[in-house]
Design a protein around this motif. Structure first.
Motif, PDB file in Angstrom:
ATOM      1  N   GLY A 151       2.158   1.647  -3.473  1.00 41.69           N
ATOM      2  CA  GLY A 151       1.085   2.143  -4.339  1.00 41.69           C
ATOM      3  C   GLY A 151       0.894   3.642  -4.170  1.00 41.69           C
ATOM      4  N   ARG A 152       0.962   4.083  -2.918  1.00 44.21           N
ATOM      5  CA  ARG A 152       0.815   5.505  -2.624  1.00 44.21           C
ATOM      6  C   ARG A 152       1.959   6.314  -3.262  1.00 44.21           C
ATOM      7  N   ILE A 153       3.158   5.766  -3.202  1.00 41.22           N
ATOM      8  CA  ILE A 153       4.311   6.442  -3.802  1.00 41.22           C
ATOM      9  C   ILE A 153       4.149   6.562  -5.316  1.00 41.22           C
ATOM     10  N   SER A 210       0.833  -1.190   0.000  1.00 40.93           N
ATOM     11  CA  SER A 210       0.000   0.000   0.000  1.00 40.93           C
ATOM     12  C   SER A 210       0.878   1.255   0.000  1.00 40.93           C
ATOM     13  N   LYS A 211       1.979   1.211   0.762  1.00 42.13           N
ATOM     14  CA  LYS A 211       2.915   2.334   0.769  1.00 42.13           C
ATOM     15  C   LYS A 211       3.506   2.539  -0.627  1.00 42.13           C
ATOM     16  N   LEU A 252       1.391   6.720  -6.945  1.00 41.54           N
ATOM     17  CA  LEU A 252       0.381   7.748  -7.231  1.00 41.54           C
ATOM     18  C   LEU A 252       0.961   9.148  -7.034  1.00 41.54           C
ATOM     19  N   GLN A 253       1.792   9.317  -6.000  1.00 41.19           N
ATOM     20  CA  GLN A 253       2.402  10.640  -5.812  1.00 41.19           C
ATOM     21  C   GLN A 253       3.275  11.014  -7.012  1.00 41.19           C
ATOM     22  N   LYS A 254       4.004  10.025  -7.536  1.00 42.93           N
ATOM     23  CA  LYS A 254       4.803  10.283  -8.739  1.00 42.93           C
ATOM     24  C   LYS A 254       3.927  10.703  -9.913  1.00 42.93           C
ATOM     25  N   ARG A 255       2.784  10.036 -10.019  1.00 44.19           N
ATOM     26  CA  ARG A 255       1.863  10.375 -11.118  1.00 44.19           C
ATOM     27  C   ARG A 255       1.367  11.806 -10.956  1.00 44.19           C
ATOM     28  N   ILE A 256       1.046  12.214  -9.729  1.00 43.81           N
ATOM     29  CA  ILE A 256       0.572  13.578  -9.485  1.00 43.81           C
ATOM     30  C   ILE A 256       1.664  14.582  -9.834  1.00 43.81           C
ATOM     31  N   LEU A 257       2.886  14.312  -9.380  1.00 43.58           N
ATOM     32  CA  LEU A 257       3.996  15.202  -9.742  1.00 43.58           C
ATOM     33  C   LEU A 257       4.092  15.334 -11.255  1.00 43.58           C
TER      34      LEU A 257
END
Lengths: 187, 187
Positions: B132-134, B129-130, B136-141
């Motif tokens: 996966g969250r990372i 899950s951690k 997604l953060q890369k995708r947002i950046l």
């Protein structure tokens, strides 16, 4: 009265007095003034913060030095650069204080030790991590849909108090819109 | 030879034979043909899938019926709508098969039971899950930086095999660019 961190953890799992005391030994306190940094680009992040007072923002700088806001966090929210913290690699974002702030923080080693020893705390952070992932997925949906109105509504839903506390120019930066567009959404 | 799911789990935690057998009793198998759905908008998602064969995409439809791709997943990746699965609320996305697919899946109840009973599996999914969250953060950046080239490079890094397997129009949709722009990035 229960410790605020205990109240916060017990929204997800129950702890005995002894268990909470043990959890708390893994944390330390810190204070920062407005504009001070928690995380700077290039450093390996060693701490995860739980905010007890104040408000922070995380952001990155693009090649033109323009600030893009990733998220805000305030009392009883967790914040760090999860990529750097989990992988122990250099950060490519910044986190700084929008107000004077106070924190409880846990080091990488203490968090790893605590979750390995205590299934309940593994479960607590697993749930938090799942919720963090969901919030990011919502942000991606709102960015792809590309409607400033939807991004504004989501921000208002996630951080209702933010609009009283944070300068309008930071909210405009989070939404990726101009101050003028923000005024239109805000009215 | 070890079961592929066991190999996958043991990238993060070690299991005994008995422990893995116990884990596996919580899973079932499923097959879907190309174009069949795993998740449809409006339904409460009951399963998390681990892909043993094939490739899927998750996406949402905007108000004009246009498809926006959230992510792809293929062999040995996990996929579901995490918001719907974790909160047990109706989904607002779709997941369907780009190729004929085979899966192991775990139900919401079995996953909750297994992680509550077995600290190691809580730890395994917490780590997943951690990560996966990372991602997604890369995708947002990459969405905020707003450079099609950077989004392309990130996709290539995350899914090197994808470019051989997935139609170009889906890759263009993921990147939020036209087919023509994609050809330019691709050359």
């Amino acid at each position: 009265m229960k410790h605020p961190l205990r109240q916060h953890i017990e929204e997800i799992i129950e702890l005995t007095d002894e268990e909470f005391d043990f959890v708390l030994t893994h944390f330390e306190t810190d204070k920062k003034r407005k504009h001070q940094y928690l995380v700077q680009e290039g450093e390996v992040v060693k701490k995860e913060y739980w905010i007890t007072k104040g408000c922070v923002k995380s952001y990155f700088l693009d090649d033109n030095g323009k600030e893009h806001i990733l998220r805000f966090a305030m009392e009883h929210w967790w914040i760090t650069d999860y990529e750097s913290f989990v992988k122990q690699t250099p950060s490519n974002i910044y986190i700084d204080c929008i107000e004077d702030c106070e924190f409880l923080y846990i080091s990488f080693e203490n968090r790893d030790r605590l979750t390995a020893q205590m299934h309940k705390m593994e479960r607590f952070w697993a749930k938090k991590s799942k919720l963090g992932r969901i919030a990011l997925q919502k942000r991606i949906l709102s960015l792809l849909k590309n409607s400033a109105k939807e991004r504004y509504d989501l921000l208002l839903e996630q951080y209702p108090q933010l609009f009283q506390r944070v300068p309008k120019k930071l909210i405009a930066s989070y939404l990726g819109v101009s101050r003028e567009t923000l005024s239109r959404l805000d009215s």
